[in-house]
Design a protein around this motif. Structure first.
Motif, short mmCIF file in Angstrom:
data_model
loop_
_atom_site.label_atom_id
_atom_site.label_comp_id
_atom_site.label_asym_id
_atom_site.label_seq_id
_atom_site.Cartn_x
_atom_site.Cartn_y
_atom_site.Cartn_z
N ILE A 164 36.13 14.37 59.07
CA ILE A 164 37.58 14.29 59.28
C ILE A 164 38.16 15.68 59.46
CG2 ILE A 164 39.76 13.76 58.13
CD1 ILE A 164 38.41 11.33 56.87
N ASN A 165 37.77 16.60 58.61
CA ASN A 165 38.33 17.95 58.66
C ASN A 165 37.99 18.68 59.96
OD1 ASN A 165 39.47 17.65 56.12
ND2 ASN A 165 37.73 18.59 55.05
N THR A 166 36.78 18.47 60.44
CA THR A 166 36.35 19.15 61.67
C THR A 166 36.62 18.33 62.93
OG1 THR A 166 34.11 18.24 61.45
CG2 THR A 166 34.55 20.39 60.41
N GLU A 167 37.14 17.11 62.75
CA GLU A 167 37.41 16.18 63.85
C GLU A 167 36.15 15.85 64.64
OE1 GLU A 167 40.57 17.82 66.19
OE2 GLU A 167 42.08 17.51 64.63
N THR A 168 35.03 15.94 63.97
CA THR A 168 33.75 15.65 64.62
C THR A 168 33.64 14.19 65.01
OG1 THR A 168 32.66 17.39 63.36
CG2 THR A 168 31.24 15.72 64.36
N PHE A 169 34.04 13.29 64.10
CA PHE A 169 33.87 11.85 64.35
C PHE A 169 34.78 11.36 65.46
CE2 PHE A 169 34.75 7.35 63.41
CZ PHE A 169 33.46 6.85 63.55
N VAL A 170 36.05 11.81 65.48
CA VAL A 170 37.00 11.30 66.47
C VAL A 170 36.64 11.74 67.89
CG1 VAL A 170 38.90 11.12 64.83
CG2 VAL A 170 38.58 13.23 66.12
N SER A 190 33.36 11.95 68.79
CA SER A 190 31.98 11.52 69.00
C SER A 190 31.93 10.51 70.15
CB SER A 190 31.43 10.87 67.73
OG SER A 190 32.15 9.68 67.43
N HIS A 191 30.75 10.36 70.73
CA HIS A 191 30.59 9.43 71.84
C HIS A 191 30.95 8.00 71.43
CE1 HIS A 191 28.22 12.83 73.39
NE2 HIS A 191 28.38 12.29 74.60
N GLY A 192 30.52 7.60 70.25
CA GLY A 192 30.78 6.23 69.80
C GLY A 192 32.25 5.93 69.63
N TYR A 193 32.97 6.83 68.94
CA TYR A 193 34.39 6.57 68.67
C TYR A 193 35.21 6.61 69.96
CZ TYR A 193 38.91 6.68 66.36
OH TYR A 193 40.18 6.37 65.94
N ILE A 194 34.94 7.57 70.81
CA ILE A 194 35.69 7.66 72.07
C ILE A 194 35.35 6.48 72.97
CG2 ILE A 194 35.90 8.97 74.22
CD1 ILE A 194 35.88 11.51 72.63
N GLY A 195 34.09 6.03 72.94
CA GLY A 195 33.72 4.85 73.72
C GLY A 195 34.45 3.60 73.25
N MET A 196 34.52 3.40 71.93
CA MET A 196 35.27 2.26 71.38
C MET A 196 36.75 2.38 71.69
SD MET A 196 33.17 0.13 69.94
CE MET A 196 34.29 -0.86 68.94
N ASP A 197 37.26 3.61 71.63
CA ASP A 197 38.67 3.84 71.91
C ASP A 197 39.00 3.48 73.36
OD1 ASP A 197 41.29 4.91 71.15
OD2 ASP A 197 40.85 6.51 72.57
N LEU A 198 38.13 3.86 74.28
CA LEU A 198 38.35 3.51 75.69
C LEU A 198 38.29 2.00 75.90
CD1 LEU A 198 38.72 4.26 78.66
CD2 LEU A 198 36.24 4.56 78.81
N MET A 199 37.34 1.34 75.22
CA MET A 199 37.21 -0.10 75.36
C MET A 199 38.48 -0.82 74.94
SD MET A 199 34.78 -2.81 73.31
CE MET A 199 35.95 -2.81 71.95
N LEU A 210 40.22 7.61 78.77
CA LEU A 210 39.25 7.91 79.82
C LEU A 210 39.09 9.42 80.01
CD1 LEU A 210 37.37 6.93 82.08
CD2 LEU A 210 39.37 6.87 83.60
N SER A 211 40.20 10.13 79.93
CA SER A 211 40.16 11.60 80.07
C SER A 211 39.33 12.23 78.94
CB SER A 211 41.58 12.16 80.05
OG SER A 211 42.35 11.65 81.12
N LYS A 212 39.46 11.66 77.74
CA LYS A 212 38.68 12.17 76.61
C LYS A 212 37.19 11.94 76.84
CE LYS A 212 42.17 11.66 72.98
NZ LYS A 212 42.52 10.97 71.70
N LEU A 213 36.86 10.75 77.36
CA LEU A 213 35.45 10.46 77.61
C LEU A 213 34.89 11.37 78.70
CD1 LEU A 213 33.00 8.69 77.04
CD2 LEU A 213 33.84 7.10 78.79
N VAL A 214 35.66 11.58 79.76
CA VAL A 214 35.22 12.48 80.83
C VAL A 214 35.07 13.90 80.30
CG1 VAL A 214 35.87 13.52 83.04
CG2 VAL A 214 36.20 11.07 82.67
N GLY A 215 36.04 14.32 79.48
CA GLY A 215 35.97 15.65 78.90
C GLY A 215 34.77 15.81 77.98
N LEU A 216 34.47 14.74 77.23
CA LEU A 216 33.31 14.79 76.34
C LEU A 216 32.01 14.92 77.14
CD1 LEU A 216 32.38 14.49 73.36
CD2 LEU A 216 32.14 12.05 73.80
N LEU A 217 31.91 14.17 78.21
CA LEU A 217 30.72 14.24 79.05
C LEU A 217 30.59 15.59 79.75
CD1 LEU A 217 30.85 10.67 80.66
CD2 LEU A 217 29.40 11.45 78.77
#
Length: 403
Positions: free
Chosen positions: A139-145, A147-156, A213-220
């Motif tokens: 949470i503190n480092t915003e690592t989970f938010v 992550s590929h899994g969380y951003i993928g679920m968020d896009l869905m 979608l922008s977050k997912l593209v940025g992550l990739l």
């Protein structure tokens, strides 16, 4: 301890006000809801679910507030994210219950909760099963938010919300066509406010889907979300625009609701029954029944009643409304709205040519024969007669073909 510290900036205040408006309006709807009015309960549930979304955004991205939550209430950090899986579903059910007065939840409707359940399983497996110290670090480092899994679920879920909004809009778009099968006048039905509401939320959900979608593209593309470029952080601008658009829509919903909600004309939901037996089909296709309906319409002139509905005519004829609707559709190849207004046009033709009505205006005549709108009367008259009412009235009487 924090008296001299600024916790909320202006963007955060907008989020708080949005959540408060949603909650206050939901309470008002529940407190003043008429008996058996299920649509208001769906709207209240939608607003309550939607109130968690700005709070979630505030907890996740608030300038200083997110730091206080991380330090003192980390257990509530992702609670509001579950609302994304409910609000659009509830909006769709609200529109459906508003349009269909006999709507009620069925077993198959609970299938809409499957994405909510999938997200709950994902959060347990990907986040909550880990020790508190690990979760706190993420949470503190915003690592989970990020992550590929969380951003993928968020896009869905963001795409899913757009789909539900579009489904609600399509239902509204079909509403007047449905209404034409049961009402002879539909001009008093004002659904512009509902269209604006659904279209507005559709635009907001589209913005949020684009943001996801922008977050997912940025992550990739290995974009550094923790240290974005302050001069080119488009994602932040899109997010802030969504906050203000949502606040405006909630305000619009609150200030227009009291004027329009109680005047909505609901219709019956189409029944899904087994095909009728052969004897019933033969009865409905019998020309004698069509002739009987035509005879009653001409002799009793029920069409002169501007508030005539399918149920009212069915009571007059002594047959079930669904049978009457089927006869009109099959024998006359018209819906109820067109069927009744056809008789009104015939009556208007007679009265326009009657010397006894020479001092009456066209407005007087179209109101007498059951129309409520001049534009609708002119449209029907031009379509069925081939001339405008004024042209028809000015022609020589012997040149007119009286009905």
């Amino acid at each position: 301890m924090y008296l001299n510290q600024v916790v909320f900036n202006f963007h955060d205040v907008i989020l708080l006000m949005t959540a408060m408006l949603c909650c206050f309006f939901a309470v008002l709807l529940i407190a003043t809801n008429p008996p058996k009015n299920i649509s208001n309960y769906f709207l209240a549930a939608f607003l309550i679910a939607h109130a968690f979304i700005p709070l979630h955004e505030l907890i996740m991205w608030g300038a200083e507030f997110k730091l206080h939550v991380r330090n003192h209430l980390p257990q509530v950090y992702f609670i509001g994210s579950f609302a994304y899986y409910l609000d659009a579903v509830l909006l769709y059910f609200y529109v459906k219950s508003l349009v269909f007065r006999d709507f009620h939840l069925r077993r198959k409707d609970y299938l809409h909760l499957i994405p909510f359940g999938l997200f709950a399983v994902f959060m347990v497996v990907a986040f909550y099963r880990f020790p508190a110290e690990v979760r706190q670090e993420w949470i503190n480092t915003e690592t989970f938010v990020y992550s590929h899994g969380y951003i993928g679920m968020d896009l869905m879920v963001k795409v899913m919300r757009v789909a539900y909004c579009i489904a609600a809009f399509l239902l509204i778009f079909k509403y007047k066509d449905i209404l034409k099968n049961t009402h002879s006048n539909i001009e008093k039905v004002d659904i512009l406010w509902l269209k604006i509401l659904v279209v507005g939320f559709t635009l907001v959900t589209c913005m949020e889907a684009f943001l996801a979608l922008s977050k997912l593209v940025g992550l990739l593309a290995n974009y550094d979300f923790q240290h974005p470029d302050p001069d080119g952080n488009v994602i932040e601008y899109i997010g802030l625009s969504g906050y203000y658009a949502l606040f405006f829509l909630v305000c619009t919903l609150v200030f227009t609701s009291m004027r329009y909600f109680s005047n909505f004309e609901a219709v019956k939901q189409k029944e899904n029954k087994e095909p009728a037996k052969k004897t019933t089909q033969e009865k409905l296709l019998n020309p004698e029944y069509a002739a009987k309906i035509d005879s009653v319409m001409r002799s009793q002139k029920t069409y002169l009643n501007p508030e005539l509905t399918l149920d009212m005519l069915a009571d007059t004829l002594g047959i079930p409304a669904k049978d009457l609707s089927m006869i009109i559709n099959r024998h006359f190849n018209l819906n109820f709205y067109e069927f009744v207004n056809g008789y009104r046009i015939e009556e208007a033709q007679k009265r326009l040519l009657d010397p006894a009505n020479k001092d009456k205006t066209i407005t007087d005549i179209y109101l007498e024969v059951g129309f409520n709108s001049k534009s609708v009367f002119n449209t029907f008259f031009k379509k069925l007669v081939g001339k405008t009412p004024s042209e028809y009235r000015q022609q020589p009487v012997d040149a007119a073909v009286a009905p």
